[in-house]
Design an enzyme around this catalytic site. Structure first.
Site, PDB file in Angstrom:
ATOM      1  N   LYS A 224     -14.478   1.324   6.375  1.00 43.30           N
ATOM      2  CA  LYS A 224     -14.674   1.368   4.920  1.00 43.30           C
ATOM      3  C   LYS A 224     -14.038   0.116   4.324  1.00 43.30           C
ATOM      4  O   LYS A 224     -13.260  -0.571   5.011  1.00 43.30           O
ATOM      5  CB  LYS A 224     -14.061   2.637   4.333  1.00 43.30           C
ATOM      6  CG  LYS A 224     -12.577   2.815   4.615  1.00 43.30           C
ATOM      7  CD  LYS A 224     -12.079   4.142   4.049  1.00 43.30           C
ATOM      8  CE  LYS A 224     -10.605   4.362   4.343  1.00 43.30           C
ATOM      9  NZ  LYS A 224     -10.105   5.640   3.793  1.00 43.30           N
TER      10      LYS A 224
ATOM     11  N   THR B  16     -13.883   9.336   6.594  1.00 42.79           N
ATOM     12  CA  THR B  16     -14.073   9.256   5.152  1.00 42.79           C
ATOM     13  C   THR B  16     -15.528   9.610   4.854  1.00 42.79           C
ATOM     14  O   THR B  16     -16.438   8.929   5.329  1.00 42.79           O
ATOM     15  CB  THR B  16     -13.753   7.839   4.644  1.00 42.79           C
ATOM     16  OG1 THR B  16     -12.401   7.517   5.006  1.00 42.79           O
ATOM     17  CG2 THR B  16     -13.904   7.756   3.135  1.00 42.79           C
TER      18      THR B  16
ATOM     19  N   GLY C  99       3.511   7.583   3.826  1.00 43.52           N
ATOM     20  CA  GLY C  99       4.518   6.582   3.515  1.00 43.52           C
ATOM     21  C   GLY C  99       3.917   5.365   2.843  1.00 43.52           C
ATOM     22  O   GLY C  99       2.902   5.445   2.168  1.00 43.52           O
TER      23      GLY C  99
ATOM     24  N   ASP D  69      -5.904  -0.498  10.331  1.00 43.45           N
ATOM     25  CA  ASP D  69      -5.698   0.953  10.249  1.00 43.45           C
ATOM     26  C   ASP D  69      -6.492   1.706  11.319  1.00 43.45           C
ATOM     27  O   ASP D  69      -7.626   2.126  11.106  1.00 43.45           O
ATOM     28  CB  ASP D  69      -6.059   1.482   8.860  1.00 43.45           C
ATOM     29  CG  ASP D  69      -5.468   2.871   8.619  1.00 43.45           C
ATOM     30  OD1 ASP D  69      -5.075   3.522   9.606  1.00 43.45           O
ATOM     31  OD2 ASP D  69      -5.403   3.304   7.464  1.00 43.45           O
TER      32      ASP D  69
ATOM     33  N   ASP E 293     -13.306   4.996  11.143  1.00 45.56           N
ATOM     34  CA  ASP E 293     -12.908   4.965   9.729  1.00 45.56           C
ATOM     35  C   ASP E 293     -13.229   3.619   9.087  1.00 45.56           C
ATOM     36  O   ASP E 293     -12.392   3.036   8.389  1.00 45.56           O
ATOM     37  CB  ASP E 293     -11.426   5.285   9.590  1.00 45.56           C
ATOM     38  CG  ASP E 293     -11.057   5.750   8.176  1.00 45.56           C
ATOM     39  OD1 ASP E 293     -11.983   6.190   7.443  1.00 45.56           O
ATOM     40  OD2 ASP E 293      -9.875   5.684   7.798  1.00 45.56           O
TER      41      ASP E 293
ATOM     42  N   LYS F 285       4.290  -1.062   8.291  1.00 45.87           N
ATOM     43  CA  LYS F 285       3.725   0.245   7.988  1.00 45.87           C
ATOM     44  C   LYS F 285       4.796   1.296   8.261  1.00 45.87           C
ATOM     45  O   LYS F 285       5.266   1.438   9.397  1.00 45.87           O
ATOM     46  CB  LYS F 285       2.487   0.484   8.865  1.00 45.87           C
ATOM     47  CG  LYS F 285       1.723   1.761   8.560  1.00 45.87           C
ATOM     48  CD  LYS F 285       0.435   1.786   9.364  1.00 45.87           C
ATOM     49  CE  LYS F 285      -0.407   3.010   9.045  1.00 45.87           C
ATOM     50  NZ  LYS F 285      -1.696   3.015   9.759  1.00 45.87           N
TER      51      LYS F 285
ATOM     52  N   GLY G 139       0.821  -1.196   0.000  1.00 42.80           N
ATOM     53  CA  GLY G 139       0.000   0.000   0.000  1.00 42.80           C
ATOM     54  C   GLY G 139       0.857   1.248   0.000  1.00 42.80           C
ATOM     55  O   GLY G 139       2.050   1.198   0.284  1.00 42.80           O
ATOM     56  N   GLN G 140       0.236   2.361  -0.318  1.00 47.67           N
ATOM     57  CA  GLN G 140       0.932   3.638  -0.316  1.00 47.67           C
ATOM     58  C   GLN G 140      -0.040   4.729   0.076  1.00 47.67           C
ATOM     59  O   GLN G 140      -1.216   4.684  -0.292  1.00 47.67           O
ATOM     60  CB  GLN G 140       1.535   3.952  -1.689  1.00 47.67           C
ATOM     61  CG  GLN G 140       2.374   5.215  -1.717  1.00 47.67           C
ATOM     62  CD  GLN G 140       3.013   5.452  -3.076  1.00 47.67           C
ATOM     63  OE1 GLN G 140       2.411   5.149  -4.104  1.00 47.67           O
ATOM     64  NE2 GLN G 140       4.224   5.973  -3.070  1.00 47.67           N
ATOM     65  N   GLY G 141       0.443   5.698   0.829  1.00 44.22           N
ATOM     66  CA  GLY G 141      -0.416   6.785   1.267  1.00 44.22           C
ATOM     67  C   GLY G 141       0.346   8.071   1.429  1.00 44.22           C
ATOM     68  O   GLY G 141       1.486   8.202   0.994  1.00 44.22           O
ATOM     69  N   ALA G 142      -0.312   9.036   2.079  1.00 45.97           N
ATOM     70  CA  ALA G 142       0.262  10.369   2.205  1.00 45.97           C
ATOM     71  C   ALA G 142       1.508  10.363   3.079  1.00 45.97           C
ATOM     72  O   ALA G 142       2.443  11.127   2.832  1.00 45.97           O
ATOM     73  CB  ALA G 142      -0.787  11.317   2.788  1.00 45.97           C
TER      74      ALA G 142
ATOM     75  N   VAL H 162       3.288   0.800   2.942  1.00 46.64           N
ATOM     76  CA  VAL H 162       3.181  -0.437   3.697  1.00 46.64           C
ATOM     77  C   VAL H 162       3.855  -1.524   2.871  1.00 46.64           C
ATOM     78  O   VAL H 162       3.544  -1.707   1.694  1.00 46.64           O
ATOM     79  CB  VAL H 162       1.720  -0.812   3.982  1.00 46.64           C
ATOM     80  CG1 VAL H 162       1.648  -2.128   4.733  1.00 46.64           C
ATOM     81  CG2 VAL H 162       1.052   0.282   4.790  1.00 46.64           C
TER      82      VAL H 162
ATOM     83  N   ASN I 120     -10.298  -0.639   4.733  1.00 47.38           N
ATOM     84  CA  ASN I 120      -9.781  -0.940   6.072  1.00 47.38           C
ATOM     85  C   ASN I 120     -10.255  -2.283   6.606  1.00 47.38           C
ATOM     86  O   ASN I 120     -10.074  -2.574   7.786  1.00 47.38           O
ATOM     87  CB  ASN I 120     -10.171   0.173   7.047  1.00 47.38           C
ATOM     88  CG  ASN I 120      -9.394   1.445   6.800  1.00 47.38           C
ATOM     89  OD1 ASN I 120      -8.375   1.439   6.111  1.00 47.38           O
ATOM     90  ND2 ASN I 120      -9.877   2.546   7.345  1.00 47.38           N
TER      91      ASN I 120
END
Length: 453
Positions: free
Chosen positions: A212, A257, A91, A228, A210, A108, A86-89, A93, A215
């Site tokens: 969704k 979200t 960094g 998460d 959160d 993470k 995974g990738q996010g704001a 995973v 997650n």
């Protein structure tokens, strides 16, 4: 997902389709291929600004909490990167392998630079640091079959690392994208597993905030695992963890979200743990229909749609009467009329005389007080086995992920697994020697590690 951090916001324009739902969309059950083609990640939408009142109570974090004095700290060189998950704001995973034991973990990674440097969206650095510590503290105190496990945390000059349980079945989002929609029995099964996890969290004084598809992960046996906890909030009242009946303190932060947020959060009103049950209704609606009840380019569009629908979201005719009833009870925009699941979880022990005297027809608009676990949609669920973990250990879930090699991460989106495990531009990785993250390192007990490996 655990494994998915919040993505950078895309620049989206509001079209007519963002403002009005076409009534004919509900006239026919959605085809799986059609739903799969138009499904997009909810994190592509504008995230809610994280707004907390100035006098809100904070989660206290003691330095070194959870560490033994003889802690043998882990370092990055102990692990070999295998594949990006995974990738996010903040960094990435990464699926990693312990060089000494060959055990697999989901690592993470959080960039300290993204957390410490002030920005226009969240200028208060202390709030961002608090949320990072909260995730580590919350996960270190939880042990539930439907909640991801935390084994180690450590940090170096540029990043924070959380070593989590690797859940090889991938995101529920991935399986929904492949299948389009789920049948009611499958949706009810996963709703029950999520319900067990939420009930457990609420008893511990934790609001998830959160929920969704991104997650929710599926393990190798097809059971759902929540991950998460970056937006979760733990009650500052230390007695809440020992008293299952105690409410979580009233919350005010505008966070989450938008498509899965309770209306009271979008409106900036005070809210409680009950917001998680509204989110569960949105998630199950998504499983069955192919999208959440309300969608839009930002939370203002979504809030406008919620306010226009005074009777709640339009539930498709092709769902069973039982499922319509269950969704309608959770998706009430007035939280005072919404099903208080934590309070009415199971039927109280009563005599035949008492039960006969209490059978009164509920009038429209009244609060629902019937037991949650006895609802018709859960008629096939063995709650006793599910709550103590026996079901998750002994039986398969309704969706069995195809896994030929754990290191291939076959059930994670190619948009993540095709990414490089290492940072492409090392010059942008800033170095921080500040002690703001002092006490972040953690190691689970030896018995806990042995239990899951």
């Amino acid at each position: 997902m655990v494994f998915t951090l919040d993505e950078e916001l895309d620049e989206l324009t509001i079209t007519d389709s963002d403002n009005e739902e076409a009534p004919q969309q509900l006239l026919q059950p959605p085809g799986a291929d059609h739903v799969a083609r138009r499904r997009r990640r909810s994190s592509k939408l504008e995230k809610l600004p994280v707004i907390a009142p100035p006098h809100s109570r904070r989660l206290s974090v003691s330095v070194g909490e959870g560490q033994a004095s003889s802690l043998d700290p882990k370092v990055l060189s102990d692990f070999k990167p295998v594949r990006a998950l995974g990738q996010g704001a903040y960094g990435k995973v990464i699926l990693v392998k312990d060089d000494s034991t060959s055990k697999l973990y989901a690592m993470k990674q959080l960039q300290k630079a993204e957390i410490i440097i002030e920005n226009e969206d969240t200028p208060d650095v202390s709030k961002r640091v608090e949320r990072i510590f909260a995730e580590r503290t919350i996960l270190s105190q939880l042990d539930h079959p439907n909640v991801v496990k935390l084994f180690y945390t450590f940090h170096d000059n540029s990043k924070l690392y959380l070593l989590l349980q690797y859940i090889p079945g991938g995101e529920l989002f991935y399986h929904l994208k492949e299948r389009g929609t789920l049948d009611e029995d499958t949706a009810a099964f996963y709703a029950a597993e999520i319900s067990c996890a939420l009930k457990f969290l609420h008893q511990k004084g934790i609001v998830y905030r959160d929920l969704k598809p991104e997650n929710c992960l599926l393990d190798a046996r097809g059971h759902l695992v929540l991950t998460d906890f970056g937006l979760s909030k733990k009650s500052v009242d230390e007695n809440s963890s020992s008293s299952p009946a105690e409410d979580v303190s009233e919350l005010h932060s505008i966070i989450g979200t938008p498509e899965y947020c309770a209306p009271e959060i979008l409106q900036g009103l005070p809210y409680t743990r009950n917001c998680d049950w509204y989110s569960l209704g949105c998630l199950v609606y998504d499983m069955l229909v192919g999208k959440p009840p309300y969608t839009g380019a930002n939370h203002k569009v979504i809030l406008n749609k919620i306010q226009k629908e005074k009777a709640g979201p339009r539930i498709p005719y092709y769902l069973s009467e039982g499922m319509k009833d269950w969704l309608g009870a959770l998706l009430k925009k007035d939280r005072n009329k919404r099903w208080d699941v934590d309070r009415y979880w199971a039927a109280p022990l009563t005599t035949k005389k008492e039960s006969g005297s209490r059978k009164k027809k509920r009038r429209a608009g009244q609060e629902r007080v019937s037991p949650y676990t006895t609802h018709f949609v859960f008629r096939k669920i063995n709650w006793t086995m599910m709550q103590d973990g026996a079901l998750q250990r002994g039986e398969q879930g309704p969706i069995m992920p195809v896994i030929t090699d754990l290191e291939l991460a076959e059930n994670f989106d190619e948009e993540f697994t095709s990414l490089a495990c290492e940072d492409d531009d090392r010059e942008t990785t800033a170095t921080f020697k500040s002690d703001v993250f002092k006490g972040f390192s953690y190691k689970a007990s030896g018995s806990y590690l042995e239990k899951y490996f």
